[in-house]
Enzyme design. Structure first.
Site, PDB file in Angstrom:
ATOM      1  N   GLU A 247     -36.721 -23.609  18.582  1.00  0.00           N
ATOM      2  CA  GLU A 247     -36.469 -24.489  19.441  1.00  0.00           C
ATOM      3  C   GLU A 247     -35.486 -23.572  20.385  1.00  0.00           C
ATOM      4  O   GLU A 247     -35.658 -23.411  21.790  1.00  0.00           O
ATOM      5  CB  GLU A 247     -35.702 -25.798  19.141  1.00  0.00           C
ATOM      6  N   ASP A 251     -36.547 -22.323  24.308  1.00  0.00           N
ATOM      7  CA  ASP A 251     -35.410 -22.757  25.397  1.00  0.00           C
ATOM      8  C   ASP A 251     -34.769 -21.601  26.289  1.00  0.00           C
ATOM      9  O   ASP A 251     -35.027 -21.599  27.430  1.00  0.00           O
ATOM     10  CB  ASP A 251     -34.479 -23.662  25.040  1.00  0.00           C
ATOM     11  N   SER A 441     -40.449 -29.813  24.670  1.00  0.00           N
ATOM     12  CA  SER A 441     -39.241 -28.973  24.660  1.00  0.00           C
ATOM     13  C   SER A 441     -39.503 -27.768  25.459  1.00  0.00           C
ATOM     14  O   SER A 441     -38.500 -27.261  25.956  1.00  0.00           O
ATOM     15  CB  SER A 441     -39.113 -28.387  23.131  1.00  0.00           C
TER      16      SER A 441
END
Length: 529
Positions: A247, A251, A441
């Site tokens: 994650e 990002d 995400s």
């Protein structure tokens, strides 16, 4: 606001108590048998106070405040700070006020916290991890209730999940680098996001500088300046490529690759309702890094949040909007039921907050530099997930969504979309490995990067941009996704509860956000109420 509280220590200890509205916690169903929590263990909780003055709607609509102006006019109510500080002293707790964040942090032993807040704390294990758990409501002296919005941190069970999906080795897939996605969505080629800082909220995992150096070298893009910010003891702690590191790296790499020149500030916090809120308020009021966009790729079904935590986090996002900060949030990766599994429709929070830009997902295919097909992301048949979306049961429909068709009068999710299907995912580097990752995400930092480019090019903070996106002119800035479903919701012409308004035509979005007409109309409409 209520009158200044003059209670003494004895008053707080004997005064009749009442439940703090919205503080009720259910039992920890996923855990094993409970054990006692050490009464001497020291913990910290965040007491969230109401602002001294409500945040003006005009600031949210576009007449943005500076951080100094916000702190001067909308910090914690001084009477509330005084009352909570006295309350803390009465129960042997120390108090530290954070006025701009409307927060007073109380620290003390478990035994003192139990007496102060009328709760019982115990330990329960889920897997190999033990959590501190409470059940039922928090009880406060009646005279304190008017000042307090939420009390977070007594319970530290996990609050959210990251919304990313690593493509299965068995799945037939196509992948893209973030710059290729940006080109397909017509982000301005060669544009820089100079002067912008994108904040990333992370509730676990970490990044390795060596990975970032190698990744951006492979893209031919200068490595961004990435700063780790610790919140509530959270740290940059890289570990497992298939865990939260995926994650964090997704990002950073998506946001920085599509918005070259932007600085990246990563706010690491514990995965609790307290950590989540404190990360957002810390980023919002950070006068050192000064984020202009906040990207959130973590969340959970609205029903998994207490009302006090949900409302406090929504207010934190409203404060960000008043400062001109756009908050993007992933809409979830488990279709129309958001993974709850009860047969009902559920939306993900904080994507369902009316003060954030909710980001849904598509499956994108391309021929050369052009999109050849784009449909709603739904790969549930092969266990590869589906975009979240639906209608909130916690927040009413905002004025800027009054034109949408909905099955119930709540805030519709998502607002916008982007490629999220892991079988058409993003090539990123995580813990020394090249991986293909999808999920909504990826869409939150993708849109955060586009907004950073817009802010830099337009020399104007976008803030809460939905009034412009949902205006009639906004339709020309999107590719409308009309095929597919996310379970119980079907794509359609115009807004739908799968992909919102659609996917971006980057240059058109930036031109739309350069216009001030929609902002002026929104402010005027709010004044006329």
């Amino acid at each position: 606001m209520p009158r200044a509280n003059q209670n003494t220590r004895a008053d707080y200890q004997t005064e009749p108590r009442a439940p703090l509205p919205g503080s009720e916690k259910p039992s920890f169903a996923a855990a094993t048998a409970r054990t006692a929590t050490s009464s001497r263990k020291r913990i910290s909780v965040s007491v969230i106070l109401h602002c001294s003055k409500p945040i003006p709607s005009s600031a949210v609509a576009g007449k943005h405040l500076t951080r100094a102006q916000f702190k001067a006019a909308h910090s914690s109510d001084p009477a509330g700070v005084k009352a909570v500080t006295a309350f803390a002293k009465a129960f042997g707790l120390t108090a530290k006020s954070e006025p701009a964040r409307c927060t007073v942090v109380l620290t003390g032993t478990v035994a003192s916290m139990e007496k102060a807040f009328g709760v019982t704390l115990h330990e329960q294990a889920a897997g190999d991890v033990s959590y501190r758990v409470r059940e039922g409501a928090i009880h406060l002296p009646a005279s304190l209730l008017p000042y307090v919005q939420a009390v977070l941190g007594l319970d530290n069970r996990p609050q959210a999940k990251p919304h990313f999906r690593i493509v299965s080795p068995r799945a037939a897939s196509t992948s893209f680098t973030p710059p290729q996605i940006a080109q397909l969505y017509q982000f301005p080629q060669g544009a820089k996001a100079s002067g912008q800082t994108i904040a990333l909220i992370e509730l676990g995992g970490g990044f390795r500088t060596a990975d970032l150096t190698a990744y951006f070298k492979s893209l031919g893009i200068a490595k961004p300046t990435v700063t780790a910010v610790s919140v509530d003891g959270g740290k940059n702690s890289p570990g497992d490529a298939s865990g939260a590191d995926g994650e964090v790296m997704l990002d950073i790499e998506v946001a920085a690759a599509v918005a070259p020149g932007a600085k990246i500030a990563v706010y690491f916090a514990p995965n609790t309702d307290q950590g989540f809120l404190d990360a957002i308020t810390t980023a919002t009021h950070d006068t050192r890094n000064k984020p202009t966009v906040i990207s959130i790729s973590w969340g959970g079904p609205e029903s998994s949040w207490t009302a006090q935590a949900r409302n406090a986090l929504d207010q934190a996002c409203k404060a960000a909007a008043a400062l001109g900060i756009t908050v993007t949030a992933a809409a979830g990766d488990n279709g129309s039921d958001d993974g709850v599994g009860d047969g009902a429709n559920h939306v993900d929070f904080p994507a369902s907050s009316p003060n954030v830009l909710a980001c849904g997902g598509t499956r994108l295919t391309a021929t050369g530099n052009s999109i050849s097909s784009e449909v709603v992301w739904n790969e549930t048949a092969s266990n590869e997930g589906a975009t979240g979306g639906g209608i909130s049961t916690a927040f009413p429909q905002p004025t800027w969504q009054s034109s949408i068709t909905a099955t119930q009068p709540g805030r519709g999710v998502p607002d916008v979309a982007g490629d999220a299907d892991p079988t058409t995912g993003y090539r990123v580097r995580v813990d020394g490995q090249t991986m293909v990752i999808g999920g909504t995400s990826a869409v939150a930092p993708l849109w955060a990067g586009l907004i950073a480019l817009s802010n830099s090019q337009n020399k104007n903070a976008a803030g809460l941009l939905q009034s412009k996106l949902y205006a009639a002119a906004g339709s020309k800035a999107f590719r409308d996704i009309t095929n597919g479903n996310n379970g119980n919701y079907q794509a359609a012409t115009g807004w739908d509860a799968c992909t919102g308004l659609g996917t971006p035509i980057g240059t058109a979005i930036i031109s739309l956000l350069a216009s001030r007409s929609a902002t002026k109309k929104a402010v005027a409409k709010l004044r006329d109420r």
